[in-house]
Design a protein around this motif. Structure first.
Motif, mmCIF file in Angstrom:
data_model
loop_
_atom_site.group_PDB
_atom_site.id
_atom_site.type_symbol
_atom_site.label_atom_id
_atom_site.label_comp_id
_atom_site.label_asym_id
_atom_site.label_seq_id
_atom_site.Cartn_x
_atom_site.Cartn_y
_atom_site.Cartn_z
ATOM 1 N N UNK A 1 -16.352 9.778 -10.040
ATOM 2 C CA UNK A 1 -15.761 8.578 -10.107
ATOM 3 C C UNK A 1 -14.470 8.367 -9.180
ATOM 4 N N UNK A 2 -14.577 7.136 -8.437
ATOM 5 C CA UNK A 2 -13.677 7.087 -7.260
ATOM 6 C C UNK A 2 -12.512 6.025 -7.715
ATOM 7 N N UNK A 3 -11.228 6.634 -7.558
ATOM 8 C CA UNK A 3 -10.125 5.769 -7.689
ATOM 9 C C UNK A 3 -9.630 5.290 -6.043
ATOM 10 N N UNK A 4 -9.145 4.060 -5.952
ATOM 11 C CA UNK A 4 -8.489 3.430 -4.678
ATOM 12 C C UNK A 4 -7.167 3.221 -5.136
ATOM 13 N N UNK A 5 -6.126 3.561 -4.117
ATOM 14 C CA UNK A 5 -4.647 3.238 -4.290
ATOM 15 C C UNK A 5 -4.247 2.660 -3.220
ATOM 16 N N UNK A 6 -3.780 1.521 -3.144
ATOM 17 C CA UNK A 6 -3.296 0.818 -2.058
ATOM 18 C C UNK A 6 -1.782 0.841 -1.957
ATOM 19 N N UNK A 7 -1.263 0.702 -0.765
ATOM 20 C CA UNK A 7 0.180 0.844 -0.486
ATOM 21 C C UNK A 7 0.487 0.406 0.659
ATOM 22 N N UNK A 8 1.682 0.190 0.972
ATOM 23 C CA UNK A 8 1.982 -0.390 2.359
ATOM 24 C C UNK A 8 2.820 -2.002 2.349
ATOM 25 N N UNK A 9 2.550 -2.646 1.129
ATOM 26 C CA UNK A 9 2.999 -3.876 1.184
ATOM 27 C C UNK A 9 4.310 -3.888 1.243
ATOM 28 N N UNK A 10 5.106 -5.305 1.386
ATOM 29 C CA UNK A 10 6.411 -5.386 1.521
ATOM 30 C C UNK A 10 6.747 -7.083 1.749
ATOM 31 N N UNK A 11 8.161 -7.141 2.149
ATOM 32 C CA UNK A 11 8.568 -8.447 2.509
ATOM 33 C C UNK A 11 8.972 -8.586 3.735
ATOM 34 N N UNK A 12 8.393 -9.211 4.684
ATOM 35 C CA UNK A 12 8.624 -9.524 6.151
ATOM 36 C C UNK A 12 8.660 -10.952 6.497
ATOM 37 N N UNK A 13 9.296 -11.017 7.780
ATOM 38 C CA UNK A 13 9.356 -12.215 8.402
ATOM 39 C C UNK A 13 8.217 -12.443 9.256
ATOM 40 N N UNK A 14 7.847 -13.738 9.283
ATOM 41 C CA UNK A 14 6.648 -14.263 10.251
ATOM 42 C C UNK A 14 6.730 -13.719 11.576
ATOM 43 N N UNK A 15 5.517 -13.275 12.103
ATOM 44 C CA UNK A 15 5.533 -12.742 13.427
ATOM 45 C C UNK A 15 5.856 -11.078 13.227
ATOM 46 N N UNK A 16 6.273 -10.563 12.463
ATOM 47 C CA UNK A 16 6.353 -9.137 12.339
ATOM 48 C C UNK A 16 5.055 -8.376 11.774
ATOM 49 N N UNK A 17 4.983 -7.218 11.535
ATOM 50 C CA UNK A 17 3.845 -6.330 11.286
ATOM 51 C C UNK A 17 3.884 -5.574 9.823
ATOM 52 N N UNK A 18 2.897 -5.310 9.345
ATOM 53 C CA UNK A 18 2.788 -4.354 8.158
ATOM 54 C C UNK A 18 1.496 -3.704 8.347
ATOM 55 N N UNK A 19 1.597 -2.320 7.876
ATOM 56 C CA UNK A 19 0.234 -1.588 7.851
ATOM 57 C C UNK A 19 -0.012 -1.181 6.418
ATOM 58 N N UNK A 20 -1.132 -1.626 5.840
ATOM 59 C CA UNK A 20 -1.462 -1.343 4.617
ATOM 60 C C UNK A 20 -2.571 -0.008 4.476
ATOM 61 N N UNK A 21 -2.333 0.766 3.486
ATOM 62 C CA UNK A 21 -3.358 1.973 3.759
ATOM 63 C C UNK A 21 -4.085 1.886 1.893
ATOM 64 N N UNK A 22 -5.370 2.422 2.064
ATOM 65 C CA UNK A 22 -6.012 2.450 1.091
ATOM 66 C C UNK A 22 -6.522 3.941 0.884
ATOM 67 N N UNK A 23 -6.240 4.532 -0.157
ATOM 68 C CA UNK A 23 -6.577 6.086 -0.161
ATOM 69 C C UNK A 23 -7.489 5.928 -1.286
ATOM 70 N N UNK A 24 -8.528 6.738 -0.913
ATOM 71 C CA UNK A 24 -9.643 7.193 -2.102
ATOM 72 C C UNK A 24 -9.561 8.421 -2.569
ATOM 73 N N UNK A 25 -9.818 8.736 -4.015
ATOM 74 C CA UNK A 25 -9.499 9.715 -4.541
ATOM 75 C C UNK A 25 -10.901 9.948 -5.552
ATOM 76 N N UNK A 26 -11.551 11.020 -5.207
ATOM 77 C CA UNK A 26 -12.804 11.352 -6.144
ATOM 78 C C UNK A 26 -14.036 11.322 -5.121
ATOM 79 N N UNK A 27 -15.161 11.507 -5.429
ATOM 80 C CA UNK A 27 -16.490 11.643 -5.022
ATOM 81 C C UNK A 27 -17.054 9.933 -4.997
ATOM 82 N N UNK A 28 -17.437 9.443 -3.696
ATOM 83 C CA UNK A 28 -18.264 8.320 -3.690
ATOM 84 C C UNK A 28 -19.138 8.255 -2.809
ATOM 85 N N UNK A 29 -20.030 7.406 -3.034
ATOM 86 C CA UNK A 29 -21.291 7.316 -1.968
ATOM 87 C C UNK A 29 -21.390 5.875 -1.411
ATOM 88 N N UNK A 30 -20.447 4.910 -1.727
ATOM 89 C CA UNK A 30 -20.256 3.628 -1.133
ATOM 90 C C UNK A 30 -20.240 3.921 0.362
#
Length: 122
Positions: A1-30
């Motif tokens: 079974x796979x578990x996905x965990x997102x991170x990296x969100x936040x509060x930013x002013x328009x025009x700026x950047x963010x980098x989100x991450x999604x880490x997968x834990x466990x075996x998956x075939x998708x």
């Protein structure tokens, strides 16, 4: 079974950047991991997706040219680099997995993470 965990969100002013991450834990075939977002009182919508093996990517029209999805292997992580953010990008961002490639429908994806909040102010 796979578990996905997102991170990296936040509060930013328009025009700026963010980098989100999604880490997968466990075996998956998708084969494809996708990013979706859901704003208040709106349906979940597709943002971008990447084929895990060949790293082919596809984007929504709203994301094209501003967002970049990439895979970080062997970290089992998919990132979403978001540049030139706009207030309309404000939403909870989720990642999910699907065995196919090319779908933009949330119903075709599963193993959703808990989401990460992105808020863009003008």
């Amino acid at each position: 079974q796979v578990t996905l965990v997102e991170s990296g969100g936040g509060l930013v002013q328009a025009g700026n950047s963010l980098r989100l991450s999604c880490k997968a834990a466990g075996a998956f075939t998708s084969s494809t991991m996708g990013w979706f977002r859901q704003a208040p009182r709106k349906e979940r919508e597709f943002v971008a997706a990447i084929n895990w093996t060949y790293e082919n990517t596809y984007y929504s029209d709203a994301a094209k040219g501003r967002f970049t999805i990439s895979r970080e292997d062997p970290k089992n992580t998919v990132s979403l680099q978001m540049n030139n953010l706009k207030p309309e990008d404000t939403a909870i961002y989720y990642c999910g997995l699907t065995p196919g490639y090319g779908s933009r429908r949330p119903a075709d994806f599963g193993s959703w993470g808990q989401g990460t909040q992105v808020t863009v102010f003008s």
